[in-house]
Design a protein around this motif. Sequence first.
Motif, PDB file in Angstrom:
ATOM      1  N   TRP A   1       0.846  -1.194   0.000  1.00 20.42           N
ATOM      2  CA  TRP A   1       0.000   0.000   0.000  1.00 20.42           C
ATOM      3  C   TRP A   1       0.882   1.245   0.000  1.00 20.42           C
ATOM      4  CZ3 TRP A   1      -5.311  -0.232  -0.237  1.00 20.42           C
ATOM      5  CH2 TRP A   1      -5.875  -1.512  -0.078  1.00 20.42           C
ATOM      6  N   LEU A   2       0.470   2.224  -0.802  1.00 22.56           N
ATOM      7  CA  LEU A   2       1.138   3.520  -0.836  1.00 22.56           C
ATOM      8  C   LEU A   2       0.272   4.543  -0.119  1.00 22.56           C
ATOM      9  CD1 LEU A   2       2.319   3.587  -4.573  1.00 22.56           C
ATOM     10  CD2 LEU A   2       3.704   3.128  -2.551  1.00 22.56           C
ATOM     11  N   LEU A   3       0.872   5.278   0.792  1.00 19.38           N
ATOM     12  CA  LEU A   3       0.127   6.310   1.513  1.00 19.38           C
ATOM     13  C   LEU A   3      -0.052   7.524   0.607  1.00 19.38           C
ATOM     14  CD1 LEU A   3      -1.125   6.912   4.317  1.00 19.38           C
ATOM     15  CD2 LEU A   3       0.939   8.212   4.820  1.00 19.38           C
ATOM     16  N   TYR A   4      -1.300   7.861   0.344  1.00 19.04           N
ATOM     17  CA  TYR A   4      -1.645   9.019  -0.482  1.00 19.04           C
ATOM     18  C   TYR A   4      -1.833  10.201   0.475  1.00 19.04           C
ATOM     19  CZ  TYR A   4      -4.033  11.515  -4.320  1.00 19.04           C
ATOM     20  OH  TYR A   4      -4.396  12.406  -5.305  1.00 19.04           O
ATOM     21  N   SER A   5      -0.807  11.022   0.567  1.00 14.87           N
ATOM     22  CA  SER A   5      -0.783  12.090   1.568  1.00 14.87           C
ATOM     23  C   SER A   5      -1.157  13.428   0.939  1.00 14.87           C
ATOM     24  CB  SER A   5       0.606  12.188   2.212  1.00 14.87           C
ATOM     25  OG  SER A   5       0.696  13.324   3.036  1.00 14.87           O
ATOM     26  N   GLU A   6      -2.408  13.824   1.113  1.00 16.39           N
ATOM     27  CA  GLU A   6      -2.848  15.129   0.609  1.00 16.39           C
ATOM     28  C   GLU A   6      -2.162  16.266   1.364  1.00 16.39           C
ATOM     29  OE1 GLU A   6      -7.083  14.887   0.850  1.00 16.39           O
ATOM     30  OE2 GLU A   6      -7.245  13.772  -1.038  1.00 16.39           O
TER      31      GLU A   6
ATOM     32  N   ILE B   1      -3.901   4.278  -0.163  1.00 17.75           N
ATOM     33  CA  ILE B   1      -4.764   4.576   0.975  1.00 17.75           C
ATOM     34  C   ILE B   1      -4.450   5.984   1.455  1.00 17.75           C
ATOM     35  CG2 ILE B   1      -3.162   3.538   2.673  1.00 17.75           C
ATOM     36  CD1 ILE B   1      -5.737   2.582   4.181  1.00 17.75           C
ATOM     37  N   ASP B   2      -5.505   6.764   1.715  1.00 13.10           N
ATOM     38  CA  ASP B   2      -5.266   8.135   2.152  1.00 13.10           C
ATOM     39  C   ASP B   2      -5.059   8.174   3.666  1.00 13.10           C
ATOM     40  OD1 ASP B   2      -8.010   7.674   2.822  1.00 13.10           O
ATOM     41  OD2 ASP B   2      -8.328   9.839   2.895  1.00 13.10           O
ATOM     42  N   GLU B   3      -4.564   9.286   4.140  1.00 12.26           N
ATOM     43  CA  GLU B   3      -4.215   9.397   5.556  1.00 12.26           C
ATOM     44  C   GLU B   3      -5.411   9.157   6.471  1.00 12.26           C
ATOM     45  OE1 GLU B   3      -1.605  12.447   7.095  1.00 12.26           O
ATOM     46  OE2 GLU B   3      -1.176  13.107   5.046  1.00 12.26           O
ATOM     47  N   ARG B   4      -6.573   9.746   6.108  1.00 13.00           N
ATOM     48  CA  ARG B   4      -7.733   9.664   6.988  1.00 13.00           C
ATOM     49  C   ARG B   4      -8.199   8.213   7.143  1.00 13.00           C
ATOM     50  NH1 ARG B   4     -13.381  11.896   6.074  1.00 13.00           N
ATOM     51  NH2 ARG B   4     -12.855  11.439   3.920  1.00 13.00           N
ATOM     52  N   LYS B   5      -8.269   7.495   6.014  1.00 14.35           N
ATOM     53  CA  LYS B   5      -8.724   6.103   6.067  1.00 14.35           C
ATOM     54  C   LYS B   5      -7.708   5.231   6.791  1.00 14.35           C
ATOM     55  CE  LYS B   5     -10.512   2.416   3.099  1.00 14.35           C
ATOM     56  NZ  LYS B   5     -10.845   2.029   1.702  1.00 14.35           N
ATOM     57  N   PHE B   6      -6.420   5.477   6.556  1.00 12.93           N
ATOM     58  CA  PHE B   6      -5.393   4.682   7.228  1.00 12.93           C
ATOM     59  C   PHE B   6      -5.427   4.900   8.736  1.00 12.93           C
ATOM     60  CE2 PHE B   6      -1.004   4.472   8.912  1.00 12.93           C
ATOM     61  CZ  PHE B   6      -0.838   3.105   8.824  1.00 12.93           C
ATOM     62  N   ALA B   7      -5.587   6.155   9.155  1.00 16.36           N
ATOM     63  CA  ALA B   7      -5.628   6.447  10.590  1.00 16.36           C
ATOM     64  C   ALA B   7      -6.829   5.801  11.254  1.00 16.36           C
ATOM     65  CB  ALA B   7      -5.645   7.959  10.812  1.00 16.36           C
ATOM     66  N   ALA B   8      -7.939   5.696  10.521  1.00 14.67           N
ATOM     67  CA  ALA B   8      -9.168   5.150  11.098  1.00 14.67           C
ATOM     68  C   ALA B   8      -9.204   3.623  11.057  1.00 14.67           C
ATOM     69  CB  ALA B   8     -10.375   5.709  10.357  1.00 14.67           C
ATOM     70  N   GLN B   9      -8.654   3.022   9.985  1.00 18.42           N
ATOM     71  CA  GLN B   9      -8.836   1.587   9.784  1.00 18.42           C
ATOM     72  C   GLN B   9      -7.549   0.781   9.798  1.00 18.42           C
ATOM     73  OE1 GLN B   9     -11.130   0.913   6.209  1.00 18.42           O
ATOM     74  NE2 GLN B   9     -12.637   2.466   6.725  1.00 18.42           N
ATOM     75  N   GLY B  10      -6.409   1.431   9.533  1.00 19.36           N
ATOM     76  CA  GLY B  10      -5.166   0.687   9.433  1.00 19.36           C
ATOM     77  C   GLY B  10      -5.170  -0.246   8.232  1.00 19.36           C
ATOM     78  N   LEU B  11      -4.320  -1.270   8.270  1.00 12.97           N
ATOM     79  CA  LEU B  11      -4.223  -2.257   7.193  1.00 12.97           C
ATOM     80  C   LEU B  11      -4.292  -3.657   7.771  1.00 12.97           C
ATOM     81  CD1 LEU B  11      -1.276  -0.720   5.103  1.00 12.97           C
ATOM     82  CD2 LEU B  11      -3.709  -0.636   4.535  1.00 12.97           C
ATOM     83  N   GLU B  12      -4.563  -4.624   6.901  1.00  7.73           N
ATOM     84  CA  GLU B  12      -4.588  -6.011   7.346  1.00  7.73           C
ATOM     85  C   GLU B  12      -3.209  -6.427   7.844  1.00  7.73           C
ATOM     86  OE1 GLU B  12      -5.987  -8.647   4.376  1.00  7.73           O
ATOM     87  OE2 GLU B  12      -7.950  -7.680   4.160  1.00  7.73           O
ATOM     88  N   PRO B  13      -3.137  -7.311   8.854  1.00  3.95           N
ATOM     89  CA  PRO B  13      -1.836  -7.796   9.332  1.00  3.95           C
ATOM     90  C   PRO B  13      -1.026  -8.396   8.189  1.00  3.95           C
ATOM     91  CG  PRO B  13      -3.587  -8.469  10.828  1.00  3.95           C
ATOM     92  CD  PRO B  13      -4.262  -7.866   9.628  1.00  3.95           C
ATOM     93  N   GLY B  14       0.267  -8.092   8.186  1.00  2.00           N
ATOM     94  CA  GLY B  14       1.142  -8.605   7.141  1.00  2.00           C
ATOM     95  C   GLY B  14       1.263  -7.709   5.927  1.00  2.00           C
ATOM     96  N   SER B  15       0.469  -6.630   5.880  1.00  2.00           N
ATOM     97  CA  SER B  15       0.551  -5.707   4.753  1.00  2.00           C
ATOM     98  C   SER B  15       1.804  -4.842   4.871  1.00  2.00           C
ATOM     99  CB  SER B  15      -0.685  -4.799   4.716  1.00  2.00           C
ATOM    100  OG  SER B  15      -1.873  -5.541   4.570  1.00  2.00           O
ATOM    101  N   THR B  16       2.276  -4.388   3.727  1.00  2.00           N
ATOM    102  CA  THR B  16       3.412  -3.475   3.682  1.00  2.00           C
ATOM    103  C   THR B  16       2.917  -2.085   3.315  1.00  2.00           C
ATOM    104  OG1 THR B  16       4.935  -5.230   3.012  1.00  2.00           O
ATOM    105  CG2 THR B  16       5.615  -2.958   2.561  1.00  2.00           C
ATOM    106  N   LEU B  17       3.331  -1.097   4.079  1.00  2.00           N
ATOM    107  CA  LEU B  17       2.960   0.297   3.812  1.00  2.00           C
ATOM    108  C   LEU B  17       4.216   1.085   3.456  1.00  2.00           C
ATOM    109  CD1 LEU B  17       0.798   2.605   3.889  1.00  2.00           C
ATOM    110  CD2 LEU B  17       1.528   2.994   6.264  1.00  2.00           C
TER     111      LEU B  17
END
Length: 231
Positions: free
Chosen positions: A150-155, A200-216
């Motif tokens: 996953w790439l963090l889409y940082s507005e 994944i954008d910052e807001r969604k990542f902060a609220a939900q995170g990622l599945e275990p084992g994912s790479t950010l």
Amino acid sequence: SIWREAELVDFIGCSAHPSWHSTRFPGNRLHQSVACFADMMRSATCHPQGKFWVTELQGGTNIFSGFSYLCPSEKEISHWVWEALGAGAEAVIFWCFNMRNSGFEGGEWGLLNQAGKPSERLKAVTEIIKVLDENKSLFTEVKPRKPQVWLLYSENTMALGEIEGQGEDPGNPRNRQMGADALCGAYLMLADLGCEVGFIDERKFAAQGLEPGSTLILPGTTALSADTCRA
């Protein structure tokens, strides 16, 4: 914000005009720019089954009405369509079918040629439609792989670049588009490595995170919210 727009509609789509939107990509990477935009839509859409369209794909030659001249061949047009479908797009719409006969875009962009007759580009699209029709059950059932990275889409990063960046030269690491440059550069790197990529954008990542084992990966992120840093 494509992420905020996605909350307003049933599903989203994107424009993909390489001569407008991909001018910072290397010339031999234009097909991957279409894939990049499509993967962004797949990542951002709020549709429960992940539906999205490529709602405006460049259909023909532009000389005057674009950031850069581009005369896509039938092979390039075909490659762009398959990249969109490979990302999971349910539909692809071209701009445009008929040739514009007046105005700023007169004589440009069409899948038909300047004489209003079927072009080689249109014939290539027709062949794709035949393949899709002949294998309808396969293309209905098949789904893209889940993203591995996953790439963090940082507005926030992109906003900082717009405010404090210096010029548009991609060779300058502090140019105004540095956030998007880093994001797309990371996407191309991962594509070369054969990775399935999500955004994944910052807001969604902060609220939900990622599945275990994912790479950010945080490409060139120079401004992050406190919630994002904690997550």
